[in-house]
Design a protein around this motif. Structure first.
Motif, PDB file in Angstrom:
ATOM      1  N   LYS A 194       0.834  -1.195   0.000  1.00  0.00           N
ATOM      2  CA  LYS A 194       0.000   0.000   0.000  1.00  0.00           C
ATOM      3  C   LYS A 194       0.871   1.249   0.000  1.00  0.00           C
ATOM      4  CE  LYS A 194      -3.668  -2.235   2.579  1.00  0.00           C
ATOM      5  NZ  LYS A 194      -4.364  -2.328   3.838  1.00  0.00           N
ATOM      6  N   GLY A 195       0.494   2.192  -0.878  1.00  0.00           N
ATOM      7  CA  GLY A 195       1.225   3.443  -0.959  1.00  0.00           C
ATOM      8  C   GLY A 195       0.294   4.630  -1.062  1.00  0.00           C
ATOM      9  N   LEU A 196       0.727   5.744  -0.499  1.00  0.00           N
ATOM     10  CA  LEU A 196      -0.030   6.987  -0.517  1.00  0.00           C
ATOM     11  C   LEU A 196       0.893   8.066  -1.049  1.00  0.00           C
ATOM     12  CD1 LEU A 196      -2.582   8.600   0.300  1.00  0.00           C
ATOM     13  CD2 LEU A 196      -1.586   8.804   2.580  1.00  0.00           C
ATOM     14  N   PHE A 197       0.540   8.669  -2.173  1.00  0.00           N
ATOM     15  CA  PHE A 197       1.342   9.717  -2.794  1.00  0.00           C
ATOM     16  C   PHE A 197       0.589  11.022  -2.616  1.00  0.00           C
ATOM     17  CE2 PHE A 197       4.798  10.200  -6.036  1.00  0.00           C
ATOM     18  CZ  PHE A 197       4.701  11.572  -6.199  1.00  0.00           C
ATOM     19  N   ILE A 198       1.168  11.929  -1.833  1.00  0.00           N
ATOM     20  CA  ILE A 198       0.520  13.212  -1.529  1.00  0.00           C
ATOM     21  C   ILE A 198       1.368  14.333  -2.106  1.00  0.00           C
ATOM     22  CG2 ILE A 198      -0.212  14.785   0.298  1.00  0.00           C
ATOM     23  CD1 ILE A 198      -0.810  12.426   2.048  1.00  0.00           C
ATOM     24  N   THR A 199       0.721  15.246  -2.816  1.00  0.00           N
ATOM     25  CA  THR A 199       1.425  16.378  -3.404  1.00  0.00           C
ATOM     26  C   THR A 199       0.612  17.658  -3.247  1.00  0.00           C
ATOM     27  OG1 THR A 199       2.491  17.222  -5.405  1.00  0.00           O
ATOM     28  CG2 THR A 199       0.443  15.998  -5.703  1.00  0.00           C
ATOM     29  N   THR A 200       1.300  18.775  -3.363  1.00  0.00           N
ATOM     30  CA  THR A 200       0.626  20.072  -3.402  1.00  0.00           C
ATOM     31  C   THR A 200       0.207  20.413  -4.830  1.00  0.00           C
ATOM     32  OG1 THR A 200       2.824  21.056  -3.547  1.00  0.00           O
ATOM     33  CG2 THR A 200       1.778  21.043  -1.379  1.00  0.00           C
ATOM     34  N   ALA A 201       0.658  19.620  -5.793  1.00  0.00           N
ATOM     35  CA  ALA A 201       0.383  19.847  -7.218  1.00  0.00           C
ATOM     36  C   ALA A 201      -0.865  19.084  -7.654  1.00  0.00           C
ATOM     37  CB  ALA A 201       1.599  19.416  -8.032  1.00  0.00           C
ATOM     38  N   LYS A 202      -0.955  18.856  -8.967  1.00  0.00           N
ATOM     39  CA  LYS A 202      -2.033  18.071  -9.565  1.00  0.00           C
ATOM     40  C   LYS A 202      -1.423  16.801 -10.143  1.00  0.00           C
ATOM     41  CE  LYS A 202      -3.845  22.394 -11.206  1.00  0.00           C
ATOM     42  NZ  LYS A 202      -3.427  23.267 -12.229  1.00  0.00           N
ATOM     43  N   TYR A 203      -2.262  15.875 -10.583  1.00  0.00           N
ATOM     44  CA  TYR A 203      -1.811  14.658 -11.246  1.00  0.00           C
ATOM     45  C   TYR A 203      -2.253  14.672 -12.702  1.00  0.00           C
ATOM     46  CZ  TYR A 203      -0.791  12.809  -6.628  1.00  0.00           C
ATOM     47  OH  TYR A 203      -0.271  12.628  -5.378  1.00  0.00           O
ATOM     48  N   SER A 204      -1.391  14.152 -13.566  1.00  0.00           N
ATOM     49  CA  SER A 204      -1.791  13.999 -14.965  1.00  0.00           C
ATOM     50  C   SER A 204      -2.799  12.857 -15.062  1.00  0.00           C
ATOM     51  CB  SER A 204      -0.573  13.695 -15.842  1.00  0.00           C
ATOM     52  OG  SER A 204      -0.086  12.386 -15.567  1.00  0.00           O
ATOM     53  N   SER A 205      -3.576  12.848 -16.129  1.00  0.00           N
ATOM     54  CA  SER A 205      -4.551  11.769 -16.309  1.00  0.00           C
ATOM     55  C   SER A 205      -3.838  10.425 -16.435  1.00  0.00           C
ATOM     56  CB  SER A 205      -5.442  12.037 -17.518  1.00  0.00           C
ATOM     57  OG  SER A 205      -4.666  12.216 -18.685  1.00  0.00           O
ATOM     58  N   GLU A 206      -2.647  10.402 -17.040  1.00  0.00           N
ATOM     59  CA  GLU A 206      -1.880   9.160 -17.163  1.00  0.00           C
ATOM     60  C   GLU A 206      -1.447   8.653 -15.790  1.00  0.00           C
ATOM     61  OE1 GLU A 206      -0.991  11.962 -18.916  1.00  0.00           O
ATOM     62  OE2 GLU A 206      -1.854  11.403 -20.855  1.00  0.00           O
TER      63      GLU A 206
END
Length: 155
Positions: A91-103
Protein backbone atom coordinates in the motif's frame (compact mmCIF):
# COMPACT_ATOMS: atom_id res chain seq x y z
CA UNK A 1 -10.36 31.07 0.47
CA UNK A 2 -9.20 29.21 3.57
CA UNK A 3 -7.83 26.38 1.41
CA UNK A 4 -5.93 28.87 -0.78
CA UNK A 5 -4.42 30.59 2.27
CA UNK A 6 -3.52 27.21 3.73
CA UNK A 7 -1.74 26.22 0.50
CA UNK A 8 0.31 29.43 0.58
CA UNK A 9 1.52 28.54 4.08
CA UNK A 10 2.28 24.93 3.07
CA UNK A 11 4.44 26.16 0.20
CA UNK A 12 6.55 28.25 2.61
CA UNK A 13 7.55 25.11 4.54
CA UNK A 14 10.81 23.25 4.01
CA UNK A 15 10.39 19.94 2.14
CA UNK A 16 11.24 18.00 5.31
CA UNK A 17 8.67 19.95 7.34
CA UNK A 18 6.13 19.24 4.59
CA UNK A 19 6.83 15.51 4.98
CA UNK A 20 6.24 15.85 8.74
CA UNK A 21 3.00 17.73 8.04
CA UNK A 22 1.77 14.87 5.85
CA UNK A 23 2.59 12.32 8.55
CA UNK A 24 0.83 14.50 11.17
CA UNK A 25 -2.25 14.69 8.93
CA UNK A 26 -2.38 10.90 8.79
CA UNK A 27 -2.12 10.78 12.57
CA UNK A 28 -4.99 13.28 12.87
CA UNK A 29 -7.00 11.06 10.52
CA UNK A 30 -6.70 8.16 12.97
CA UNK A 31 -3.89 6.11 11.49
CA UNK A 32 -1.51 4.54 13.97
CA UNK A 33 2.20 5.06 14.58
CA UNK A 34 3.12 7.61 11.88
CA UNK A 35 6.85 7.95 11.21
CA UNK A 36 8.65 10.46 8.97
CA UNK A 37 11.75 8.88 7.44
CA UNK A 38 15.18 10.48 7.63
CA UNK A 39 16.01 13.34 5.27
CA UNK A 40 18.34 11.43 2.96
CA UNK A 41 18.66 7.81 1.92
CA UNK A 42 14.93 7.21 2.34
CA UNK A 43 14.81 5.08 -0.85
CA UNK A 44 11.82 7.03 -2.19
CA UNK A 45 9.73 6.69 0.97
CA UNK A 46 9.03 9.85 3.00
CA UNK A 47 6.97 8.32 5.77
CA UNK A 48 5.32 5.23 7.12
CA UNK A 49 2.02 4.91 8.86
CA UNK A 50 0.21 1.93 10.31
CA UNK A 51 -3.12 1.33 8.60
CA UNK A 52 -4.78 1.20 12.01
CA UNK A 53 -3.88 1.70 15.64
CA UNK A 54 -3.20 -2.03 16.03
CA UNK A 55 -0.52 -1.93 13.35
CA UNK A 56 -1.91 -4.67 11.12
CA UNK A 57 -0.52 -3.18 7.92
CA UNK A 58 1.89 -0.44 6.91
CA UNK A 59 1.19 2.28 4.37
CA UNK A 60 4.23 3.85 2.71
CA UNK A 61 4.03 7.57 1.98
CA UNK A 62 5.60 9.79 -0.67
CA UNK A 63 5.19 13.56 -0.20
CA UNK A 64 6.00 16.03 -2.98
CA UNK A 65 5.83 19.75 -2.31
CA UNK A 66 5.57 21.19 -5.81
CA UNK A 67 4.02 24.37 -7.17
CA UNK A 68 0.22 23.98 -7.24
CA UNK A 69 0.05 24.60 -11.00
CA UNK A 70 2.61 21.86 -11.76
CA UNK A 71 1.69 18.28 -12.61
CA UNK A 72 2.90 14.98 -11.22
CA UNK A 73 3.18 12.66 -14.19
CA UNK A 74 3.16 8.90 -14.63
CA UNK A 75 6.97 8.44 -14.31
CA UNK A 76 6.85 9.84 -10.76
CA UNK A 77 4.15 7.32 -9.83
CA UNK A 78 6.16 4.55 -11.50
CA UNK A 79 9.21 5.51 -9.40
CA UNK A 80 7.05 5.36 -6.28
CA UNK A 81 5.76 1.96 -7.35
CA UNK A 82 9.38 0.82 -7.65
CA UNK A 83 10.11 2.15 -4.16
CA UNK A 84 7.09 0.25 -2.81
CA UNK A 85 8.21 -2.95 -4.52
CA UNK A 86 11.70 -2.46 -3.09
CA UNK A 87 10.21 -2.32 0.40
CA UNK A 88 7.92 -5.29 -0.19
CA UNK A 89 5.01 -2.93 0.43
CA UNK A 90 1.44 -3.48 -0.71
CA UNK A 91 0.00 0.00 0.00
CA UNK A 92 1.23 3.44 -0.96
CA UNK A 93 -0.03 6.99 -0.52
CA UNK A 94 1.34 9.72 -2.79
CA UNK A 95 0.52 13.21 -1.53
CA UNK A 96 1.42 16.38 -3.40
CA UNK A 97 0.63 20.07 -3.40
CA UNK A 98 0.38 19.85 -7.22
CA UNK A 99 -2.03 18.07 -9.56
CA UNK A 100 -1.81 14.66 -11.25
CA UNK A 101 -1.79 14.00 -14.97
CA UNK A 102 -4.55 11.77 -16.31
CA UNK A 103 -1.88 9.16 -17.16
CA UNK A 104 -0.66 9.17 -13.55
CA UNK A 105 -4.21 8.71 -12.26
CA UNK A 106 -4.93 5.86 -14.67
CA UNK A 107 -1.65 4.16 -13.79
CA UNK A 108 -2.40 4.37 -10.05
CA UNK A 109 -5.91 2.99 -10.58
CA UNK A 110 -4.67 -0.17 -12.25
CA UNK A 111 -5.07 -3.38 -10.32
CA UNK A 112 -1.43 -3.79 -9.41
CA UNK A 113 0.08 -5.79 -6.62
CA UNK A 114 0.60 -2.47 -4.83
CA UNK A 115 -2.41 -0.24 -4.17
CA UNK A 116 -1.52 3.45 -4.67
CA UNK A 117 -3.78 6.30 -3.56
CA UNK A 118 -3.16 9.79 -4.96
CA UNK A 119 -3.92 12.97 -3.00
CA UNK A 120 -3.53 16.28 -4.83
CA UNK A 121 -3.13 19.77 -3.39
CA UNK A 122 -6.85 20.49 -3.36
CA UNK A 123 -7.66 17.29 -1.49
CA UNK A 124 -4.71 17.87 0.86
CA UNK A 125 -6.03 21.25 2.01
CA UNK A 126 -9.58 19.86 2.34
CA UNK A 127 -8.29 17.06 4.56
CA UNK A 128 -6.24 19.51 6.64
CA UNK A 129 -9.34 21.64 7.21
CA UNK A 130 -11.51 18.61 8.00
CA UNK A 131 -8.98 17.18 10.49
CA UNK A 132 -8.00 20.56 11.99
CA UNK A 133 -4.34 20.59 10.94
CA UNK A 134 -2.91 24.06 10.40
CA UNK A 135 -6.29 25.63 11.10
CA UNK A 136 -8.21 26.46 14.23
CA UNK A 137 -11.93 26.57 14.87
CA UNK A 138 -13.06 30.14 15.29
CA UNK A 139 -16.71 29.64 16.23
CA UNK A 140 -18.89 26.62 16.87
CA UNK A 141 -22.63 26.69 17.31
CA UNK A 142 -24.56 23.75 18.71
CA UNK A 143 -28.33 23.79 18.47
CA UNK A 144 -30.26 21.00 20.18
CA UNK A 145 -33.82 19.80 19.72
CA UNK A 146 -35.94 16.96 21.04
CA UNK A 147 -35.19 13.61 19.37
CA UNK A 148 -38.75 12.30 19.09
CA UNK A 149 -37.56 9.06 17.45
CA UNK A 150 -35.69 8.25 20.66
CA UNK A 151 -38.85 8.48 22.72
CA UNK A 152 -41.01 6.52 20.30
CA UNK A 153 -38.69 3.57 19.61
CA UNK A 154 -38.70 0.37 21.59
CA UNK A 155 -35.79 0.36 23.98
Amino acid sequence: ALADDLMLEILKMSPYDFEKLVVQLLKNMGYGEPIATKKSGDEGIDGLVKADKFGFDTIYVQAKQWKPDSTVSRPEIQKFLGALAGQGASKGLFITTAKYSSEAILFAQRHLQQKIILVDGEMLTRLMIEYNLGVSVETTYEVKRIDYDFFHEEI
